[in-house]
Write an enzyme that holds these catalytic residues in place. Sequence first.
Site, PDB file in Angstrom:
ATOM      1  N   GLU A 148       0.853  -1.198   0.000  1.00  0.00           N
ATOM      2  CA  GLU A 148       0.000   0.000   0.000  1.00  0.00           C
ATOM      3  C   GLU A 148       0.885   1.243   0.000  1.00  0.00           C
ATOM      4  O   GLU A 148       1.865   1.303   0.750  1.00  0.00           O
ATOM      5  CB  GLU A 148      -0.894  -0.037   1.242  1.00  0.00           C
ATOM      6  CG  GLU A 148      -2.266   0.543   1.052  1.00  0.00           C
ATOM      7  CD  GLU A 148      -3.129  -0.274   0.093  1.00  0.00           C
ATOM      8  OE1 GLU A 148      -3.144   0.058  -1.110  1.00  0.00           O
ATOM      9  OE2 GLU A 148      -3.791  -1.222   0.547  1.00  0.00           O
ATOM     10  N   HIS A 149       0.540   2.188  -0.842  1.00  0.00           N
ATOM     11  CA  HIS A 149       1.325   3.422  -1.022  1.00  0.00           C
ATOM     12  C   HIS A 149       2.733   3.122  -1.532  1.00  0.00           C
ATOM     13  O   HIS A 149       3.658   3.891  -1.304  1.00  0.00           O
ATOM     14  CB  HIS A 149       1.369   4.248   0.272  1.00  0.00           C
ATOM     15  CG  HIS A 149       0.043   4.890   0.585  1.00  0.00           C
ATOM     16  ND1 HIS A 149      -0.338   6.104   0.062  1.00  0.00           N
ATOM     17  CD2 HIS A 149      -1.005   4.462   1.332  1.00  0.00           C
ATOM     18  CE1 HIS A 149      -1.552   6.401   0.499  1.00  0.00           C
ATOM     19  NE2 HIS A 149      -1.986   5.419   1.268  1.00  0.00           N
ATOM     20  N   ASP A 162       2.925   2.044  -4.873  1.00  0.00           N
ATOM     21  CA  ASP A 162       2.860   2.148  -6.349  1.00  0.00           C
ATOM     22  C   ASP A 162       3.522   3.419  -6.882  1.00  0.00           C
ATOM     23  O   ASP A 162       4.295   3.377  -7.830  1.00  0.00           O
ATOM     24  CB  ASP A 162       1.431   1.952  -6.896  1.00  0.00           C
ATOM     25  CG  ASP A 162       0.405   2.966  -6.435  1.00  0.00           C
ATOM     26  OD1 ASP A 162       0.703   3.761  -5.514  1.00  0.00           O
ATOM     27  OD2 ASP A 162      -0.711   2.966  -7.006  1.00  0.00           O
ATOM     28  N   SER A 185     -11.620   1.508  -5.355  1.00  0.00           N
ATOM     29  CA  SER A 185     -11.316   2.082  -6.663  1.00  0.00           C
ATOM     30  C   SER A 185     -12.485   2.168  -7.626  1.00  0.00           C
ATOM     31  O   SER A 185     -12.368   1.823  -8.805  1.00  0.00           O
ATOM     32  CB  SER A 185     -10.205   1.288  -7.339  1.00  0.00           C
ATOM     33  OG  SER A 185      -9.083   1.337  -6.560  1.00  0.00           O
ATOM     34  N   GLU A 235      -7.159  11.300 -13.493  1.00  0.00           N
ATOM     35  CA  GLU A 235      -7.243  11.426 -12.031  1.00  0.00           C
ATOM     36  C   GLU A 235      -6.299  12.538 -11.543  1.00  0.00           C
ATOM     37  O   GLU A 235      -6.658  13.344 -10.684  1.00  0.00           O
ATOM     38  CB  GLU A 235      -6.870  10.080 -11.409  1.00  0.00           C
ATOM     39  CG  GLU A 235      -7.028  10.029  -9.929  1.00  0.00           C
ATOM     40  CD  GLU A 235      -8.186   9.150  -9.473  1.00  0.00           C
ATOM     41  OE1 GLU A 235      -8.773   8.415 -10.301  1.00  0.00           O
ATOM     42  OE2 GLU A 235      -8.508   9.197  -8.281  1.00  0.00           O
ATOM     43  N   ASP A 274      -4.522   1.022  -9.153  1.00  0.00           N
ATOM     44  CA  ASP A 274      -5.971   0.843  -9.290  1.00  0.00           C
ATOM     45  C   ASP A 274      -6.365   0.651 -10.747  1.00  0.00           C
ATOM     46  O   ASP A 274      -7.144  -0.242 -11.093  1.00  0.00           O
ATOM     47  CB  ASP A 274      -6.715   2.057  -8.729  1.00  0.00           C
ATOM     48  CG  ASP A 274      -6.343   2.332  -7.282  1.00  0.00           C
ATOM     49  OD1 ASP A 274      -5.675   1.475  -6.676  1.00  0.00           O
ATOM     50  OD2 ASP A 274      -6.717   3.402  -6.775  1.00  0.00           O
TER      51      ASP A 274
HETATM   52  C1  GLA Z   1      -5.128   4.873  -3.868  1.00  0.00           C
HETATM   53  C2  GLA Z   1      -4.377   5.239  -5.144  1.00  0.00           C
HETATM   54  C3  GLA Z   1      -3.399   4.130  -5.547  1.00  0.00           C
HETATM   55  C4  GLA Z   1      -2.528   3.708  -4.379  1.00  0.00           C
HETATM   56  C5  GLA Z   1      -3.361   3.475  -3.122  1.00  0.00           C
HETATM   57  C6  GLA Z   1      -2.500   3.236  -1.910  1.00  0.00           C
HETATM   58  O1  GLA Z   1      -5.971   3.786  -4.099  1.00  0.00           O
HETATM   59  O2  GLA Z   1      -5.263   5.468  -6.200  1.00  0.00           O
HETATM   60  O3  GLA Z   1      -2.628   4.545  -6.635  1.00  0.00           O
HETATM   61  O4  GLA Z   1      -1.510   4.649  -4.149  1.00  0.00           O
HETATM   62  O5  GLA Z   1      -4.220   4.554  -2.833  1.00  0.00           O
HETATM   63  O6  GLA Z   1      -1.770   2.066  -2.053  1.00  0.00           O
END
Ligand code: GLA
Length: 382
Positions: A35-36, A38, A127, A161, A173
Amino acid sequence: MNTALIDDVKEAYIKEFNTEPILIFSPGRINIIGEHTDYNEGFVFPAAVDKGIAAAIQKSNSSVSTAYALDMNSKVEFKLDALKPLKEGSWENYVFGVVAEIQNRNKVLGNFNIVFKGNIPSGAGMSSSAALENSVVFGLNELFNLGFTKEEMIFISQKAEHNYVGVNCGIMDQYASMFGIKDHALLLDCRTIKAKPYKIDFKNHQLLLINTNVKHSLSDSAYNDRRSACEHIAKLLHVKALRDATEDDLETIKDAVTPTNYQKALYVIQENERARKASKAMEENDIEKLGELIYGSHKGLSKQYKVSCEELDFLVEKAKESGYVIGARMMGGGFGGCTINLIEKEKAKIFKESVSKAYKEKFNKECSVYFVNLSDGTHLVK
Ligand code: GLA
């Protein structure tokens, strides 16, 4: 599977525009771990699910285009050559953003009408926004024979986005929604944009989502702040992205960064490592190890990266206390949305009951529990 949803958009389209549309289904996603990471060009482990956005789309002979959000019963007419983002939080921005980004790539679009509807609760951290963007770009690509590859399409969605919605998201996502494979999760390298599919069969365990049904404000700006902090530290370390840094590297600049930013960077480096270890654990069928890593991820997100909230922490705590959830963590950007839980199949029902009751008692509101199936990515519905 999503027949009712698809029928709804088709029916509404025909009623509204009097022609047969083409139909698209674009899924939401879960994320097992990573998570976080990408936007730090690291690893993530998402999967597309059987909930998402259905869209009906067709060319229009009129001098304007129309987008119709069936859920909200909200309709907008717009001219293709005069698109500007509307105020923050407007659903139109997802559609306008995709249209504008396609046009930025020197492709010619004609007018069109689109009707869409979803079954992912908004703010769930699953998402729905990427699903919507992907449905629009995929539909327009089909209608106007734009010739985009799926990879090009996800970058269009992502830019929409960034530039129209105002969230500087990574690529997880959009990738998961577009490229999902039934019954599989995808270990995605966010630098090369190549993924390795893993067949998901947790034997006597399963995944379960619990939605806090909260979305705290400021989540978008907090997200963008996190991203900037990571980029700032990567620069100090003279690496392209934090994916290239080790804990030892970080140590060398400890005095040059604030303690909170140090913790954030440390989290990213460790989370990236956890995502790699998780794929190994899955290859070795070591489900206990996977669970441990998932709990570790939550701890980091909550204490170091600071993107959790009271409701999410509470749900993870309850999962731990139960004794039969072997891994749980918040999922997605944070500040609300869902936790993902790896739970003994036989105990899912009893956990659902106990956690729902405890949540209600604590926060005086309901949480929602979802079972999801892993599904294929964005596709035409025949
Ligand atoms: C959101 C963003 C993704 C990712 C997540 C955290 O969903 O759209 O790109 O950074 O947060 O992992």
